[in-house]
Design an enzyme around this catalytic site. Structure first.
Site, PDB file in Angstrom:
ATOM      1  N   PHE A 187       0.870  -1.191   0.000  1.00 27.54           N
ATOM      2  CA  PHE A 187       0.000   0.000   0.000  1.00 27.54           C
ATOM      3  C   PHE A 187       0.899   1.231   0.000  1.00 27.54           C
ATOM      4  CE2 PHE A 187      -2.540   3.420   1.666  1.00 27.54           C
ATOM      5  CZ  PHE A 187      -3.776   3.215   1.074  1.00 27.54           C
ATOM      6  N   ASP A 240       9.263   2.852   1.470  1.00 25.72           N
ATOM      7  CA  ASP A 240       8.062   3.530   1.941  1.00 25.72           C
ATOM      8  C   ASP A 240       7.989   3.306   3.448  1.00 25.72           C
ATOM      9  OD1 ASP A 240       5.506   4.081   2.867  1.00 25.72           O
ATOM     10  OD2 ASP A 240       4.506   3.382   1.054  1.00 25.72           O
ATOM     11  N   LYS A 281       2.624  10.197   8.323  1.00 20.22           N
ATOM     12  CA  LYS A 281       1.927   9.712   9.515  1.00 20.22           C
ATOM     13  C   LYS A 281       2.454  10.316  10.817  1.00 20.22           C
ATOM     14  CE  LYS A 281      -0.188   5.442   7.749  1.00 20.22           C
ATOM     15  NZ  LYS A 281      -1.606   5.818   7.844  1.00 20.22           N
TER      16      LYS A 281
END
Length: 404
Positions: A140, A225, A254
């Protein structure tokens, strides 16, 4: 002056584009690792805003940074620079392999920048057709058209065809499969050190080392990532630091802002030169408010006390979950690192992760899923021990209800 309107959960169905299915309660206040809904019901927060609220809710360090900056300068656009963005760039480059930073507003935007950098790198290389990107099944990377295509979950991308071309997916943790497709036409390999949304699945260190060697051999960029694993989540500042593998490009978001939207792409001097004035950009990225908060949050987390504390809390969580599992054997394994934890349901409970988190919410605990078979915890990195104990008691009650 208008009276403040009364808001109910039904208003979501009335006014919002239906891409989310939020819980049937509305949270109105948070402090530390506890939150309260409109009815005053208290919940312990093991979800952490999906690995975002790294210091919990309303942490004084973040509040002070935000309120101080809010009285000075909010936004000026990218025709000017500002002090907070430069301080944050210095913190990030001092603390990692990187020498240059590009700031954005989200993980998807950070990954978009990384993938665009990789494509331009390939196109500038002089090697014909060097534009292929290798990614992994169940990955993702975000929801823009480019990043959702790089993500290895067709359920998120297939409705938006035609998709960007030149992206190939192979099995995660399968070095032979990767070696079969990485070649001189490959401009980049993008990988999560731990697949978060894909089920809290850690990469084998040998797999990451092999990807590094393949990228070196074929002059391709290795992109990590670290949107979910970064900023202390695994007990290291960034997960690559646990592996002896250094990427060419790293994305982070995040936890970086502790709840204030910010993302960043980190890379080397040599690769940063690929992107020239006007070749990429953003309106809000690197704005003073976001960067002021991120400076304070990052500085607080980037300390031996907090990072060691994450490792200690990991042990406490795993021991607690295993104790629950001894009574109610519903999980086949507990995996992940630091405070990115996945409880994998046994085959007989397959597909019921959402049911578990719904029951947990009824018991006063916020938790996440990672796919249909994994319950995921990504709490505050500084969650108090008492909240872990109480939260796991509530979790046990939810698991007991599932079994019955």
């Amino acid at each position: 002056m208008n009276q403040p309107m009364t808001i109910t959960r039904n208003d979501f169905n009335q006014w919002m584009v239906p891409v989310f299915a939020p819980a049937n309660f509305i949270l109105v206040r948070g402090e530390g690792s506890r939150v309260w809904d409109q009815q005053g019901k208290e919940y312990i927060d093991f979800a952490g805003g999906i690995a975002v609220n790294a210091l919990g809710h309303a942490h004084p360090v973040a509040i002070q940074a935000l309120t101080e900056q809010a009285q000075k300068l909010w936004h000026i656009g990218n025709g000017y620079t500002n002090e907070p963005v430069l301080r944050l760039a210095k913190q990030l480059t001092d603390s990692t392999f990187a020498e240059k930073v590009f700031f954005a507003n989200s993980g998807a935007e950070a990954n978009e920048a990384a993938l665009k950098l990789a494509r331009k790198y390939g196109n500038d290389s002089g090697v014909e057709g060097k534009n292929q990107i290798v990614a992994f099944n169940n990955a993702f990377h975000g929801r823009t058209l480019f990043t959702v295509t790089a993500g290895g979950q067709p359920k998120y991308s297939q409705d938006f065809a035609p998709l960007p071309e030149g992206i190939q997916h192979v099995a995660y943790n399968d070095l032979n499969a990767a070696a079969a497709v990485i070649n001189d036409q490959t401009c980049a390999v993008i990988v999560e050190p731990i697949q978060g949304e894909g089920g809290v699945l850690p990469a084998d260190v040998e797999f990451l080392k092999g990807l590094r060697e393949l990228c070196d051999r074929h002059n391709a960029l290795l992109i990590f990532d670290e949107v979910q694993t970064g900023v202390g989540r695994t007990g290291a500042l960034y997960a690559y630091m646990n592996t002896d593998v250094v990427p060419d490009v790293l994305t982070t978001a995040k936890a970086l802002g502790g709840g204030f939207p910010i993302g960043a792409m980190l890379t080397t001097d040599a690769l940063a030169k690929v992107l020239t004035v006007g070749s990429h950009g953003t309106t809000y990225g690197g704005n003073p408010l976001a960067c002021a908060v991120a400076n304070a949050v990052f500085d607080y987390i980037n300390s031996p006390e907090v990072l060691e504390g994450v490792k200690a809390r990991h042990q406490q969580f795993v021991a607690g979950i295993e104790a629950i599992n001894a009574k109610y054997p519903v999980f086949s394994q507990v995996r992940g690192e630091g405070l990115l934890i996945g409880c994998v349901l046994k085959d007989e409970y397959a597909g019921q992760a959402k049911q578990v988190t719904n029951l947990a919410a009824e018991e006063g605990l916020l938790a996440l899923v990672a796919g249909t078979d994994v319950v995921r915890f990504t709490p505050s990195l500084i969650i108090p021990e008492a909240d872990i104990i109480e939260g796991l008691q509530r979790f046990e009650r939810a698991v007991a209800r599932l079994v019955k």
